[in-house]
Design an enzyme around this catalytic site. Structure first.
Site, short mmCIF file in Angstrom:
data_model
loop_
_atom_site.label_atom_id
_atom_site.label_comp_id
_atom_site.label_asym_id
_atom_site.label_seq_id
_atom_site.Cartn_x
_atom_site.Cartn_y
_atom_site.Cartn_z
N THR A 12 0.64 -1.33 0.00
CA THR A 12 0.00 0.07 -0.04
C THR A 12 0.69 1.35 0.17
O THR A 12 0.42 2.30 -0.59
CB THR A 12 -0.82 0.05 1.37
N ASP A 89 0.50 -6.74 4.91
CA ASP A 89 -0.13 -8.14 5.38
C ASP A 89 0.51 -9.10 5.72
O ASP A 89 0.63 -9.83 6.58
CB ASP A 89 -1.12 -8.35 3.97
#
Ligand code: ASP
Length: 323
Positions: A12, A89
Site C-alpha cells: 500500500t 499483510d
C-alpha cells in the site's frame, strides 16, 4: 552521515487510490520518490525498486532475494543501514525470515503504510522517515530486524498486524515495542536478550499451517500425508491441546517423520505439556510434537521452514523452538 539502502518491494505504501472507483492499486512511478528529498538530512540514501508486489504475493523466494541483497550491501557496498518498504499483510513474515537468516549486524528496518499515497492521512512518508532515522541510529546496531510504523519500534520476532485498517495496527502482544521514534530522534527502552541465526542459502521446504478448532478431526492431517510436505505447524488450543480425533492424523504424520510444531491459537502465552487428558499437551509431547515458545503460527512456519534447511533431526528442531 551513514549510507542507507532503501529497498522498495511494493504494498500500500507504493499504491494510489483511484478516486473514481475507490480501488487501491500499484502505480508506475513510486509515490515515495517525492518524499525522498527530505530524507537526505538523515543519511546518504540509495534507492532500489526490488519488486512492486502487494505483500500477499510475497513468497520465501522474494524473502531470500532480500536477504542476499542486504548481505551484499553490508559486506561489499559499504551500506550501514537498510530500510525495506513492504505491504503490511505479510510484513511480519518477511521481517522474521530476515531476522533469522541475515549474516550482518547492520540495522535492517521494515516499514509500510495502512493508507495509500494519495489518501487523506497517508502514513507512508511519515513511516518511511521514522524508519530511516532508526536505520541510521547507532543504537539500532545488533538489535536484529526491526519493524517501524506509527512512531513505534518492534522486534521482528514479536510484532504482528493486529488490525485490518487502523494505522496503529502493528503491536507486540505481551512484550510491547522496544523503542519509540520522536521528532528529536530514536529512543530504545528494551533490547532483545536472545538472538538466533541460521545460515541458509536456499529455501526449499514446504511447511503447512493449520488452525485447530472445537470438533476438528484428522481429515486435513491425513490429506497432508499424500502432499509431499516437509513439516506442519498447528495453532493448537489453549496451552497446547488438540481434539482427540486429531491424534490419529498427528501419529501418522510423525510416523512419516514429518515434524509437527505446536503453537497456541491464543493471542498471548506459550504452549506447554500440561494437560494429561486425551489430546492434551502431555500426550502430544510424548507422541513427538515440538512445542514452540510463544511464536505465532505464521512465524513458527517461517522458522520451521528455515530450520529444516539445516536439520531434520527432531532433537535439534525441538532445541531451535525452545528459543
Ligand atoms: N494489502 C496490502 C499489502 O500487504 C496492505 C498493505 O500494504 O498495507 O500489500
Amino acid at each position: 552521515m551513514k549510507n542507507i539502502l532503501l529497498l522498495h518491494t511494493g504494498g500500500t505504501i507504493a499504491m494510489k487510490e483511484d478516486k473514481e472507483s475507490g480501488a487501491v492499486g500499484q502505480v508506475g512511478n513510486h509515490p515515495l520518490n517525492e518524499a525522498l528529498s527530505s530524507l537526505s538530512e538523515y543519511g546518504n540514501i540509495m534507492t532500489e525498486d526490488v519488486f512492486n508486489l502487494p505483500s500477499p504475493h510475497i513468497t520465501s523466494k522474494e524473502m531470500l532475494i532480500l536477504k542476499n541483497r542486504i548481505e551484499k550491501a553490508a559486506n561489499n557496498d559499504n551500506i550501514e543501514g537498510v530500510v525495506i518498504t513492504h505491504g503490511t499483510d505479510t510484513l511480519e513474515e518477511t521481517a522474521y525470515f530476515l531476522d533469522l537468516t541475515i549474516q550482518s549486524t547492520i540495522p535492517v528496518v521494515l516499514t509500510g503504510a495502512m493508507r495509500s499515497s494519495n489518501e487523506v492521512g497517508s502514513d507512508g512518508p511519515y513511516n518511511l522517515l521514522s524508519s530511516i532515522k532508526v536505520a541510521a541510529s547507532d543504537d539500532a546496531v545488533g538489535k536484529g530486524v526491526l519493524v517501524v510504523l506509527n512512531d513505534e519500534i518492534h522486534t521482528a520476532k514479536n510484532v504482528t498486524k493486529t488490525h485490518t485498517s487502523n494505522v496503529a495496527t502493528f503491536q507486540s502482544p505481551q512484550y510491547g515495542p522496544v523503542g519509540i521514534v520522536t521528532k528529536r530522534g530514536v529512543s530504545f527502552h528494551h533490547a532483545p536478550i536472545h538472538r538466533e541465526n541460521f545460515v541458509i542459502t536456499n529455501v526449499s521446504k514446504k511447511v503447512m499451517l493449520l488452525k485447530a478448532y472445537a470438533g476438528m478431526d484428522s481429515t486435513l492431517l491425513t490429506t497432508l500425508l499424500d502432499m509431499d510436505i516437509d513439516g506442519v505447524v498447528i495453532e493448537a488450543l489453549g496451552q497446547g491441546n488438540l481434539p482427540p480425533a486429531m491424534i490419529n492424523g498427528i501419529t501418522a504424520l510423525l510416523k512419516q517423520n514429518i515434524p509437527v510444531v505446536l503453537v497456541s491459537r491464543c493471542f498471548n502465552g506459550i504452549v506447554q505439556d500440561i494437560y494429561g487428558y486425551e489430546g492434551g499437551g502431555r500426550q502430544l509431547k510424548d507422541l513427538g510434537c515440538i512445542f514452540s515458545n510463544g511464536l505465532s503460527g505464521q512465524k513458527a512456519r517461517i522458522k520451521l521452514m528455515i530450520a529444516l534447511e539445516q536439520t531434520v533431526d527432531f532433537k535439534e528442531l525441538q532445541e531451535a523452538f525452545l528459543n
